[in-house]
Write an enzyme that holds these catalytic residues in place. Sequence first.
Site, PDB file in Angstrom:
ATOM      1  N   ASP A 154       0.862  -1.183   0.000  1.00  0.00           N
ATOM      2  CA  ASP A 154       0.000   0.000   0.000  1.00  0.00           C
ATOM      3  C   ASP A 154       0.902   1.238   0.000  1.00  0.00           C
ATOM      4  OD1 ASP A 154      -1.735   2.087   0.525  1.00  0.00           O
ATOM      5  OD2 ASP A 154      -2.693   1.158   2.255  1.00  0.00           O
ATOM      6  N   GLU A 203       0.969   4.422   0.213  1.00  0.00           N
ATOM      7  CA  GLU A 203       0.440   5.703   0.692  1.00  0.00           C
ATOM      8  C   GLU A 203       1.346   6.228   1.794  1.00  0.00           C
ATOM      9  OE1 GLU A 203      -4.153   5.971   0.736  1.00  0.00           O
ATOM     10  OE2 GLU A 203      -3.661   3.954   1.456  1.00  0.00           O
TER      11      GLU A 203
END
Length: 305
Positions: free
Chosen positions: A164, A166
């Site tokens: 992920d 982010e």
Amino acid sequence: MFTPVRRRVRTAALAISAVAALALGATATSGAAAAPAAAKQGPTSVAYVEVNNNSMLNVGKYTLANGGAQVFDIAVIFAANINYDAGTKAGTLYFNPNVQSVLDNAATQIRPLQQKGIKVVLSVLGNHQGSGFANFPSQQTASTFAKQLSDTVTKYGLDGIDFDDEYADYGNNGTAQPNASSFVYLVSALRADMPDKIISLYNIGPAASRLSYGGVDVTSKFDYAWNPYYGSWQVPGIALPKSKLSPAAVQIGGTSQSTAASLAARTVSEGYGVFLTYNLDGTDRSADVSAFTRQLYGSDATYTP
């Protein structure tokens, strides 16, 4: 037209070094053998759990009223971090205290899910320090991080890793901006280290758009990819078969039941094989869950505390 709502607000890591953790204790064998599960036909259902606030065991509390199969097939521990290591000037794996607690208590937090036939994977997320999956300074540092991930999977008997990209905040601490090679090196090394485990992609951030470099395309090295925007439909931009993609994404308790039902119905009608959910908490969410299980599996969901 949906207005995509960015996902979770997460607690900044008060981190413990995963490398130090790996040096402690006996290495876990792979997860306990799963009990025979009731048959279920339909898409693979995925549940992310924010372990800063909720128990992983919530994933195993939902079964289909018709037949008794587990609703969820994959449980995602959200989340470990990739932090900046000033010594190597590259990313290193860290666990905050809540993630560390889940891993240290695998016998009571992970094995019960695996015994029900649910796969348990660890999500890895940026931590605002400048290190991410897309800016390793060399192939060797990417391979070193991949080894930290695969060692974690082995030590704690996990079923895989979820990426992920982010909150990396590329550029912090004097780090480089994303490059074309890093994620390809990382995924290639991780797949070599754990050929039979899950590698999934939360389809967001610079890494998600950098899947090919130097004649190597790592698309086929992923088992799954999913839409990162809850309450919306967005086919991940990765050339996996429909059976491995989740264009639908719902936040349990945050996405309306009517929207969840509509997204689930579209998943089935358009032939996609995965359905992503986020933020399963400890309350009885059987009404929210039933909204999509009726469409995916033709059955309501039953909650057992």
